[in-house]
Enzyme design. Structure first.
Site, PDB file in Angstrom:
ATOM      1  N   HIS A   1      -2.488  -0.735  -8.015  1.00  0.00           N
ATOM      2  CA  HIS A   1      -1.700  -1.547  -8.648  1.00  0.00           C
ATOM      3  C   HIS A   1      -1.598  -1.613 -10.236  1.00  0.00           C
ATOM      4  O   HIS A   1      -2.719  -0.888 -10.687  1.00  0.00           O
ATOM      5  CB  HIS A   1      -1.674  -3.140  -8.669  1.00  0.00           C
ATOM      6  CG  HIS A   1      -3.109  -3.659  -8.785  1.00  0.00           C
ATOM      7  ND1 HIS A   1      -4.236  -3.393  -8.063  1.00  0.00           N
ATOM      8  CD2 HIS A   1      -3.375  -4.885  -9.676  1.00  0.00           C
ATOM      9  CE1 HIS A   1      -5.351  -3.980  -8.560  1.00  0.00           C
ATOM     10  NE2 HIS A   1      -4.806  -4.899  -9.610  1.00  0.00           N
TER      11      HIS A   1
ATOM     12  N   HIS B   1      -2.616  -3.191 -13.106  1.00  0.00           N
ATOM     13  CA  HIS B   1      -3.576  -3.699 -14.167  1.00  0.00           C
ATOM     14  C   HIS B   1      -4.464  -2.829 -14.848  1.00  0.00           C
ATOM     15  O   HIS B   1      -4.915  -1.754 -14.226  1.00  0.00           O
ATOM     16  CB  HIS B   1      -4.540  -4.876 -13.266  1.00  0.00           C
ATOM     17  CG  HIS B   1      -3.842  -6.060 -13.109  1.00  0.00           C
ATOM     18  ND1 HIS B   1      -3.958  -7.158 -11.952  1.00  0.00           N
ATOM     19  CD2 HIS B   1      -2.380  -6.533 -13.614  1.00  0.00           C
ATOM     20  CE1 HIS B   1      -3.184  -8.056 -11.977  1.00  0.00           C
ATOM     21  NE2 HIS B   1      -2.202  -7.819 -12.929  1.00  0.00           N
TER      22      HIS B   1
ATOM     23  N   ASP C   1      -7.417  -2.775 -15.782  1.00  0.00           N
ATOM     24  CA  ASP C   1      -9.074  -2.262 -15.088  1.00  0.00           C
ATOM     25  C   ASP C   1      -8.724  -1.421 -13.830  1.00  0.00           C
ATOM     26  O   ASP C   1      -9.887  -1.098 -13.594  1.00  0.00           O
ATOM     27  CB  ASP C   1      -9.770  -3.781 -14.960  1.00  0.00           C
ATOM     28  CG  ASP C   1      -9.296  -4.547 -13.867  1.00  0.00           C
ATOM     29  OD1 ASP C   1      -7.913  -4.823 -13.831  1.00  0.00           O
ATOM     30  OD2 ASP C   1      -9.912  -4.767 -13.016  1.00  0.00           O
ATOM     31  N   HIS C   2      -7.405  -1.158 -13.433  1.00  0.00           N
ATOM     32  CA  HIS C   2      -7.385  -0.105 -12.536  1.00  0.00           C
ATOM     33  C   HIS C   2      -6.716   1.176 -12.949  1.00  0.00           C
ATOM     34  O   HIS C   2      -6.605   2.163 -11.971  1.00  0.00           O
ATOM     35  CB  HIS C   2      -6.509  -0.842 -11.318  1.00  0.00           C
ATOM     36  CG  HIS C   2      -7.270  -1.830 -10.782  1.00  0.00           C
ATOM     37  ND1 HIS C   2      -7.714  -2.133  -9.348  1.00  0.00           N
ATOM     38  CD2 HIS C   2      -7.380  -3.276 -11.425  1.00  0.00           C
ATOM     39  CE1 HIS C   2      -8.260  -3.139  -9.340  1.00  0.00           C
ATOM     40  NE2 HIS C   2      -8.161  -3.823 -10.201  1.00  0.00           N
TER      41      HIS C   2
ATOM     42  N   HIS D   1      -0.916 -10.124  -4.967  1.00  0.00           N
ATOM     43  CA  HIS D   1      -1.704 -10.229  -6.422  1.00  0.00           C
ATOM     44  C   HIS D   1      -1.065  -9.587  -7.647  1.00  0.00           C
ATOM     45  O   HIS D   1      -0.842 -10.368  -8.651  1.00  0.00           O
ATOM     46  CB  HIS D   1      -2.936  -9.295  -6.333  1.00  0.00           C
ATOM     47  CG  HIS D   1      -4.010  -9.211  -7.313  1.00  0.00           C
ATOM     48  ND1 HIS D   1      -4.402  -9.978  -7.926  1.00  0.00           N
ATOM     49  CD2 HIS D   1      -3.991  -8.016  -8.273  1.00  0.00           C
ATOM     50  CE1 HIS D   1      -4.971  -9.463  -9.313  1.00  0.00           C
ATOM     51  NE2 HIS D   1      -4.973  -8.203  -9.378  1.00  0.00           N
TER      52      HIS D   1
ATOM     53  N   ASP E   1      -6.859  -5.137  -5.455  1.00  0.00           N
ATOM     54  CA  ASP E   1      -7.449  -6.352  -5.545  1.00  0.00           C
ATOM     55  C   ASP E   1      -6.638  -7.448  -4.444  1.00  0.00           C
ATOM     56  O   ASP E   1      -6.362  -8.432  -4.789  1.00  0.00           O
ATOM     57  CB  ASP E   1      -7.042  -6.753  -7.079  1.00  0.00           C
ATOM     58  CG  ASP E   1      -8.011  -6.468  -7.982  1.00  0.00           C
ATOM     59  OD1 ASP E   1      -8.969  -5.760  -7.821  1.00  0.00           O
ATOM     60  OD2 ASP E   1      -7.795  -6.572  -9.239  1.00  0.00           O
TER      61      ASP E   1
ATOM     62  N   HIS F   1     -13.634  -5.174  -6.839  1.00  0.00           N
ATOM     63  CA  HIS F   1     -14.705  -5.970  -7.569  1.00  0.00           C
ATOM     64  C   HIS F   1     -15.777  -6.346  -6.456  1.00  0.00           C
ATOM     65  O   HIS F   1     -15.709  -6.584  -5.418  1.00  0.00           O
ATOM     66  CB  HIS F   1     -13.770  -7.032  -8.119  1.00  0.00           C
ATOM     67  CG  HIS F   1     -12.731  -6.733  -9.173  1.00  0.00           C
ATOM     68  ND1 HIS F   1     -13.202  -6.666 -10.454  1.00  0.00           N
ATOM     69  CD2 HIS F   1     -11.202  -6.411  -8.952  1.00  0.00           C
ATOM     70  CE1 HIS F   1     -11.997  -6.371 -11.125  1.00  0.00           C
ATOM     71  NE2 HIS F   1     -11.057  -6.299 -10.359  1.00  0.00           N
TER      72      HIS F   1
HETATM   73 FE    FE Z   1      -9.021  -5.696 -10.762  1.00  0.00          FE
HETATM   74 ZN    ZN Z   2      -5.856  -6.546 -10.614  1.00  0.00          ZN
END
Ligand code: FE
Ligand code: ZN
Length: 256
Positions: free
Chosen positions: A52, A54, A56-57, A108, A130, A168
């Site tokens: 996805h 985001h 942090d990915h 998400h 996530d 995570h």
């Molecule tokens: Fe994340």
């Molecule tokens: Zn995420």
């Protein structure tokens, strides 16, 4: 095949899979820790899988593509650093001589996907970003409770032995909430002890398995009488499956 999580930021895992020569990485939110792991083990990065959009990915995608020439795969309907191969449910990604089936798992984010391969070293494997965490699930930033419940049902239907590689390390926090919902779940209490021991040793609690999650994860257990009763104490108006799921997600958001 070798599989391990590269820890990054406060609690992210970038999953690295390799055969001793070629590697793939899932959701690299930063390039440096991945480049270090590749260098240490003399690996060539072949593929980057993204679940996805985001940061942090995806934060490491451009630098990794540039440094290694790796091919990037991601959800067709989300903003992933271009160029990448856009994927939908039913597509198959061939990487490291494995076939990864693409599953749409909105909730998400609106276009979130997961990657499933039925046989890695004799067991199925899931990269779920996530969507599903050990003991929990992702927050509903873009999707509805009905969408997330359907996505989790899809993952729950995979074989019990499926290793669940989430993005995570949220397990201990999730289990604290799970135990508040289901104080009499013995499997949950035992799992919490195992996970505490792992964290005390600095070890990841993941991968988990679908069978393990079915036994302990309240978000996969919303049809259990114990969960329904507990959730109704939080929100008496929650009656339908979707309302129960929405209420337990809301309860978790407020849980301290
Ligand atoms: Fe994340
Ligand atoms: Zn995420």
């Amino acid at each position: 095949m070798y599989l391990f999580p590269i820890p990054a930021f406060a609690d992210n895992y970038f999953w690295l899979l390799h055969d001793g020569k070629r590697a793939l990485v899932v959701d690299p939110g930063a390039a440096e820790p991945v480049l270090r792991a590749l260098q240490q083990q003399a690996l060539q990065l072949e593929s980057i899988l993204v679940t996805h959009h985001h940061a942090d990915h995806t934060g490491g995608v451009d630098a990794l593509r540039e440094a290694t020439g790796a091919r990037v795969y991601g959800p067709a309907t989300e903003q992933i650093p271009k160029p990448f191969t856009p994927l939908h449910e039913g597509d198959v990604v061939r990487a490291l001589d494995l076939d990864f089936q693409v599953l749409d798992v909105p909730g998400h984010t609106a276009g979130h996907i997961a990657f499933y391969t039925p046989d890695l070293n004799g067991e199925p494997l899931l990269f779920c970003g996530d969507t599903l965490f050990s003991g929990g699930c992702g927050r509903l930033f873009e999707g509805t409770p009905a969408q997330m419940l359907a996505s989790l049902d899809k993952l729950a239907a995979l074989p019990g032995a499926t290793r669940v590689c989430c993005a995570h390390e949220y397990t201990l926090d999730n289990l604290r909430f799970a135990l508040a919902v289901e104080p009499d779940n013995a499997a949950l209490a035992a799992y919490l002890l195992d996970c505490r021991r792992l964290r005390e040793q600095g070890q990841p609690t993941v991968p988990s398995s679908i069978a393990q999650e079915l036994a302990i994860n309240p978000f996969l257990r919303t049809r259990q009488a114990s969960i329904r009763a507990a959730t109704r104490r939080f929100d008496a108006s929650a009656t339908s499956e979707t309302r129960i799921f929405a209420a337990i997600r809301q309860w978790k958001n407020q849980f301290k």
